[in-house]
Structure formats: structure tokens, C-alpha cells
Design a protein around this motif. Structure first.
Motif, PDB file in Angstrom:
ATOM      1  N   VAL A  32      40.710   9.534  51.350  1.00 42.59           N
ATOM      2  CA  VAL A  32      41.070  10.061  50.026  1.00 42.59           C
ATOM      3  C   VAL A  32      41.416  11.544  50.116  1.00 42.59           C
ATOM      4  O   VAL A  32      42.446  11.998  49.586  1.00 42.59           O
ATOM      5  CB  VAL A  32      39.938   9.811  49.003  1.00 42.59           C
ATOM      6  CG1 VAL A  32      40.163  10.592  47.724  1.00 42.59           C
ATOM      7  CG2 VAL A  32      39.804   8.324  48.715  1.00 42.59           C
ATOM      8  N   VAL A  33      40.577  12.309  50.802  1.00 44.56           N
ATOM      9  CA  VAL A  33      40.827  13.753  50.934  1.00 44.56           C
ATOM     10  C   VAL A  33      42.115  14.003  51.713  1.00 44.56           C
ATOM     11  O   VAL A  33      42.934  14.847  51.335  1.00 44.56           O
ATOM     12  CB  VAL A  33      39.626  14.473  51.584  1.00 44.56           C
ATOM     13  CG1 VAL A  33      39.977  15.904  51.971  1.00 44.56           C
ATOM     14  CG2 VAL A  33      38.427  14.449  50.649  1.00 44.56           C
ATOM     15  N   GLY A  34      42.322  13.263  52.805  1.00 46.11           N
ATOM     16  CA  GLY A  34      43.539  13.441  53.604  1.00 46.11           C
ATOM     17  C   GLY A  34      44.798  13.131  52.816  1.00 46.11           C
ATOM     18  O   GLY A  34      45.796  13.859  52.906  1.00 46.11           O
ATOM     19  N   GLY A  35      44.758  12.063  52.016  1.00 48.62           N
ATOM     20  CA  GLY A  35      45.907  11.728  51.178  1.00 48.62           C
ATOM     21  C   GLY A  35      46.170  12.786  50.126  1.00 48.62           C
ATOM     22  O   GLY A  35      47.318  13.202  49.911  1.00 48.62           O
ATOM     23  N   ALA A  36      45.113  13.219  49.466  1.00 46.93           N
ATOM     24  CA  ALA A  36      45.251  14.255  48.439  1.00 46.93           C
ATOM     25  C   ALA A  36      45.749  15.566  49.065  1.00 46.93           C
ATOM     26  O   ALA A  36      46.593  16.261  48.481  1.00 46.93           O
ATOM     27  CB  ALA A  36      43.917  14.476  47.728  1.00 46.93           C
ATOM     28  N   LEU A  37      45.247  15.867  50.241  1.00 49.41           N
ATOM     29  CA  LEU A  37      45.666  17.089  50.937  1.00 49.41           C
ATOM     30  C   LEU A  37      47.146  17.010  51.306  1.00 49.41           C
ATOM     31  O   LEU A  37      47.889  17.984  51.125  1.00 49.41           O
ATOM     32  CB  LEU A  37      44.795  17.277  52.181  1.00 49.41           C
ATOM     33  CG  LEU A  37      44.785  18.618  52.878  1.00 49.41           C
ATOM     34  CD1 LEU A  37      44.420  19.747  51.930  1.00 49.41           C
ATOM     35  CD2 LEU A  37      43.804  18.584  54.045  1.00 49.41           C
ATOM     36  N   ALA A  38      47.586  15.851  51.781  1.00 54.23           N
ATOM     37  CA  ALA A  38      49.004  15.689  52.148  1.00 54.23           C
ATOM     38  C   ALA A  38      49.909  15.904  50.937  1.00 54.23           C
ATOM     39  O   ALA A  38      50.916  16.616  51.021  1.00 54.23           O
ATOM     40  CB  ALA A  38      49.233  14.306  52.757  1.00 54.23           C
ATOM     41  N   VAL A  39      49.546  15.312  49.812  1.00 51.34           N
ATOM     42  CA  VAL A  39      50.353  15.460  48.603  1.00 51.34           C
ATOM     43  C   VAL A  39      50.296  16.903  48.101  1.00 51.34           C
ATOM     44  O   VAL A  39      51.330  17.504  47.774  1.00 51.34           O
ATOM     45  CB  VAL A  39      49.895  14.470  47.507  1.00 51.34           C
ATOM     46  CG1 VAL A  39      50.572  14.760  46.180  1.00 51.34           C
ATOM     47  CG2 VAL A  39      50.160  13.037  47.950  1.00 51.34           C
TER      48      VAL A  39
END
Length: 195
Positions: A56-63
Motif C-alpha cells: 500500500v505504501v509503495g503504491g501510494a508513494l509511486a503515485v
């Protein structure tokens, strides 16, 4: 000195110096058991929760990086993030697969070095009061060690800062950070391929 000194090759020779830093860290971890215990603490709560949080954090960080941080940093510095060396990934399956393997493996290795070793072992050596400074040093070294130009160094440093904060929030456990970093790199590699 052993805790922070291993960062010198990664900072002085962006991209390839990381391998020397990794080798130095591995040598220290091999001979110093207290360093291993602090640097390699892995699971936060459970494997499933660690992985879920990291994804979740990695996805949010990418966006967040792609849509907000990178454009903002590029507008402030007047220069784009230099990803010219990654142009060959676009539409090229063999290059994409090789890039993806390197991106995922380096994510795990970078988390052990920048978060586990520098912050985790550094906190044990210098005390809990030094943790904010260790997080900042780790983030700055992480940014400097990537060869994407000045804007890329700032953006990558901010990613390192976010991962350092995540590491602290998860009781200095690596698995959420490894999962976040791998997710971020996976999304970035797919975006390069589809460009």
C-alpha cells in the motif's frame, strides 16, 4: 565510523558505488553479530501485515512521487529527472525483464543498507536520540547514490525519507520497507516499459 562510513562509495560513485557499499556492509555484518541483529530485523507484526502495508505504501508513494513530488521538484530546480539511461526499457521485453530483476533485487539490498544498517544499527550505536539525524543521513545518501541528476537526487532522497519514516513507524523492521520499495520499483519499471 563503520555504520556511516560504508555509505562513502555509494555517494562518491553513484549507481556503481552502491555495490562497494554493499560489500563493505556485508563484511561488517559477517563479523559483528550486534550489527546483524539490529540491521536485519525483518518482520513487523506478521509477514502478511508487513507485506500488505508495504504494498500500500509503495503504491501510494509511486503515485505521489509521479503526480506531485517529481513535477514540483522539477519546477523548482528547472531541470527534469534524468532517466535517459532507461529509455531502452520502453516496449523492449528482454530489457524490461532484466531491468525489473535488477530493480527488485536492488530494492531489497538498498533497504538493508540504507534503512537496516544505517538507521537500525546506527540507532544501537548512537542511541535513540540520533534516529532523526540517521533517517536524514540515510535519505540524503540514498538520493546522492542514484544517478538521475540534481532533480533525481532530491526526488530519490525524498523517497528515502519516506522509507526511513516507514522503517521507524514499523519498529525498525525491514519487510514493510522492502515491500514498499519493491512495489515502487515494480510500478516504475512497468511505467518505463509502457512509455
Amino acid at each position: 565510523m563503520l555504520c556511516l562510513g560504508v555509505l562513502a562509495p555509494a555517494i562518491l560513485v553513484p549507481a556503481f558505488g552502491f555495490l562497494a557499499s554493499l560489500a563493505l556492509m556485508a563484511a561488517v555484518l559477517t563479523v559483528m553479530k550486534p550489527a546483524r541483529q539490529a540491521a536485519l530485523a525483518f518482520v513487523w507484526r506478521s509477514r502478511a501485515k508487513s507485506l500488505a502495508l508495504g504494498i500500500v505504501v509503495g503504491g501510494a508513494l509511486a503515485v505521489g512521487i509521479a503526480e506531485l513530488v517529481r513535477p514540483f521538484v522539477e519546477s523548482i530546480l528547472g531541470r527534469g529527472v534524468d532517466t535517459a539511461g532507461l529509455d531502452a526499457v520502453a516496449g523492449n521485453w528482454p530489457v524490461f525483464v532484466a531491468t525489473l530483476v535488477v530493480a527488485l533485487a536492488s530494492a531489497a539490498a538498498e533497504e538493508v543498507l540504507y534503512r537496516g544498517y544505517v538507521i537500525g544499527w546506527g540507532a544501537r550505536i548512537f542511541g535513540r536520540g540520533a534516529v532523526p539525524l540517521l533517517v536524514l543521513i540515510s535519505a540524503a545518501a540514498f538520493g546522492a547514490s542514484h544517478s538521475y541528476g540534481p532533480s533525481g537526487a532530491v526526488v530519490t532522497g525524498l523517497i528515502g525519507l519516506a522509507l526511513g519514516v516507514l522503517y521507524q513507524l514499523c519498529g525498525r523492521r525491514l519487510l514493510p520497507c522492502v515491500a514498499a520499495h519493491m512495489t515502487f520499483n515494480l510500478i516504475g519499471s512497468v511505467a518505463l516499459f509502457l512509455a
